[in-house]
Scaffold this motif. Structure first.
Motif, PDB file in Angstrom:
ATOM      1  N   CYS A 251       0.858  -1.145  -0.081  1.00 40.86           N
ATOM      2  CA  CYS A 251       0.123   0.013   0.032  1.00 40.86           C
ATOM      3  C   CYS A 251       0.748   1.337   0.048  1.00 40.86           C
ATOM      4  O   CYS A 251       0.403   2.169  -0.008  1.00 40.86           O
ATOM      5  CB  CYS A 251      -1.083   0.271   1.259  1.00 40.86           C
ATOM      6  SG  CYS A 251      -2.002  -1.209   1.286  1.00 40.86           S
ATOM      7  N   GLU A 252       2.191   1.248   0.007  1.00 36.67           N
ATOM      8  CA  GLU A 252       3.038   2.318   0.064  1.00 36.67           C
ATOM      9  C   GLU A 252       2.879   3.559  -0.958  1.00 36.67           C
ATOM     10  O   GLU A 252       2.620   4.447  -0.548  1.00 36.67           O
ATOM     11  CB  GLU A 252       4.455   1.936  -0.130  1.00 36.67           C
ATOM     12  CG  GLU A 252       5.421   2.882   0.109  1.00 36.67           C
ATOM     13  CD  GLU A 252       6.911   2.483  -0.014  1.00 36.67           C
ATOM     14  OE1 GLU A 252       7.822   3.212   0.542  1.00 36.67           O
ATOM     15  OE2 GLU A 252       7.228   1.457  -0.579  1.00 36.67           O
ATOM     16  N   GLU A 253       2.460   3.157  -2.146  1.00 35.15           N
ATOM     17  CA  GLU A 253       2.322   4.364  -2.977  1.00 35.15           C
ATOM     18  C   GLU A 253       1.034   5.019  -2.628  1.00 35.15           C
ATOM     19  O   GLU A 253       0.848   6.074  -2.670  1.00 35.15           O
ATOM     20  CB  GLU A 253       2.149   3.601  -4.639  1.00 35.15           C
ATOM     21  CG  GLU A 253       1.827   4.919  -5.520  1.00 35.15           C
ATOM     22  CD  GLU A 253       1.913   4.066  -6.983  1.00 35.15           C
ATOM     23  OE1 GLU A 253       1.303   4.480  -7.671  1.00 35.15           O
ATOM     24  OE2 GLU A 253       2.927   3.231  -7.156  1.00 35.15           O
ATOM     25  N   ASP A 254      -0.127   4.183  -2.246  1.00 36.47           N
ATOM     26  CA  ASP A 254      -1.664   4.966  -1.993  1.00 36.47           C
ATOM     27  C   ASP A 254      -1.235   5.819  -0.445  1.00 36.47           C
ATOM     28  O   ASP A 254      -2.002   6.792  -0.572  1.00 36.47           O
ATOM     29  CB  ASP A 254      -2.559   3.823  -1.951  1.00 36.47           C
ATOM     30  CG  ASP A 254      -2.834   3.184  -3.047  1.00 36.47           C
ATOM     31  OD1 ASP A 254      -2.606   3.928  -4.139  1.00 36.47           O
ATOM     32  OD2 ASP A 254      -3.338   2.105  -3.143  1.00 36.47           O
ATOM     33  N   PHE A 255      -0.832   5.106   0.350  1.00 37.61           N
ATOM     34  CA  PHE A 255      -0.253   5.781   1.572  1.00 37.61           C
ATOM     35  C   PHE A 255       0.337   6.931   1.353  1.00 37.61           C
ATOM     36  O   PHE A 255      -0.034   8.039   1.835  1.00 37.61           O
ATOM     37  CB  PHE A 255       0.552   4.711   2.454  1.00 37.61           C
ATOM     38  CG  PHE A 255       0.958   5.523   3.825  1.00 37.61           C
ATOM     39  CD1 PHE A 255       0.055   5.789   4.655  1.00 37.61           C
ATOM     40  CD2 PHE A 255       2.404   5.708   4.215  1.00 37.61           C
ATOM     41  CE1 PHE A 255       0.362   6.284   5.866  1.00 37.61           C
ATOM     42  CE2 PHE A 255       2.618   6.165   5.323  1.00 37.61           C
ATOM     43  CZ  PHE A 255       1.878   6.421   6.302  1.00 37.61           C
ATOM     44  N   LYS A 256       1.543   6.917   0.726  1.00 39.78           N
ATOM     45  CA  LYS A 256       2.150   8.324   0.380  1.00 39.78           C
ATOM     46  C   LYS A 256       1.142   9.429  -0.317  1.00 39.78           C
ATOM     47  O   LYS A 256       1.216  10.549   0.053  1.00 39.78           O
ATOM     48  CB  LYS A 256       3.277   7.991  -0.425  1.00 39.78           C
ATOM     49  CG  LYS A 256       4.526   7.292   0.394  1.00 39.78           C
ATOM     50  CD  LYS A 256       5.827   7.285  -0.347  1.00 39.78           C
ATOM     51  CE  LYS A 256       6.943   6.508   0.591  1.00 39.78           C
ATOM     52  NZ  LYS A 256       8.011   6.353  -0.105  1.00 39.78           N
ATOM     53  N   GLU A 257       0.436   8.894  -1.455  1.00 40.73           N
ATOM     54  CA  GLU A 257      -0.388   9.839  -1.998  1.00 40.73           C
ATOM     55  C   GLU A 257      -1.358  10.402  -0.916  1.00 40.73           C
ATOM     56  O   GLU A 257      -1.663  11.692  -0.975  1.00 40.73           O
ATOM     57  CB  GLU A 257      -1.220   9.023  -3.222  1.00 40.73           C
ATOM     58  CG  GLU A 257      -2.167   9.953  -3.971  1.00 40.73           C
ATOM     59  CD  GLU A 257      -2.728   8.964  -4.946  1.00 40.73           C
ATOM     60  OE1 GLU A 257      -4.061   9.487  -5.477  1.00 40.73           O
ATOM     61  OE2 GLU A 257      -2.313   8.123  -5.508  1.00 40.73           O
ATOM     62  N   ALA A 258      -2.026   9.534  -0.271  1.00 36.09           N
ATOM     63  CA  ALA A 258      -2.814  10.022   0.931  1.00 36.09           C
ATOM     64  C   ALA A 258      -2.151  10.933   1.899  1.00 36.09           C
ATOM     65  O   ALA A 258      -2.896  12.156   2.075  1.00 36.09           O
ATOM     66  CB  ALA A 258      -3.568   8.850   1.921  1.00 36.09           C
TER      67      ALA A 258
END
Length: 127
Positions: free
Chosen positions: A84-91
């Motif tokens: 989920c790293e990419e989505d987490f950073k985007e959030a």
């Protein structure tokens, strides 16, 4: 024959405060609808159980243990985090927060909430 009268002490119904709400800002804070949406999305992406009906819920509860689990997932950066790293950073970017700031918010929620209650009340107030 002697008649004895017993005078019982009268009983009265009382009520006590079970919940005491004391609002305090959370660490570095999460602000506005972007922060509200980011927190909801982060809880969802890491399957953190909570009572929010949607990203616009103003009040909901999350168990303290679930918040601790989320903190562990994020700080240890294991497989669950990597997925989920990419989505987490985007959030976080959308909420204009750093990972360190978000950890501060989690720490505040975990440590500064009522320790007598296993659930943490998340409340979004209009300033």
């Amino acid at each position: 024959f002697r008649r004895v009268l017993f005078r019982s002490m009268s009983t009265r119904l009382h009520t006590g405060k079970v919940y005491q709400i004391e609002y305090t800002p959370c660490g570095q804070g999460m602000f506005g609808s972007d922060g509200q949406k980011a927190l909801y999305n982060i809880l969802s992406m890491f399957d953190i159980n909570n009572t929010a009906s949607d990203e616009f819920a103003e009040d909901y509860e999350v168990s303290r243990e679930e918040l601790k689990r989320l903190r562990t997932i994020i700080t240890e950066e294991g497989a669950e985090y990597q997925n989920c790293e990419e989505d987490f950073k985007e959030a976080l970017d959308n909420a204009q927060m750093t990972k360190a700031n978000f950890i501060d918010v989690l720490d505040h929620l975990i440590d500064k909430s009522d320790q007598r209650n296993p659930f943490v009340l998340i409340s979004w107030m209009h300033a």
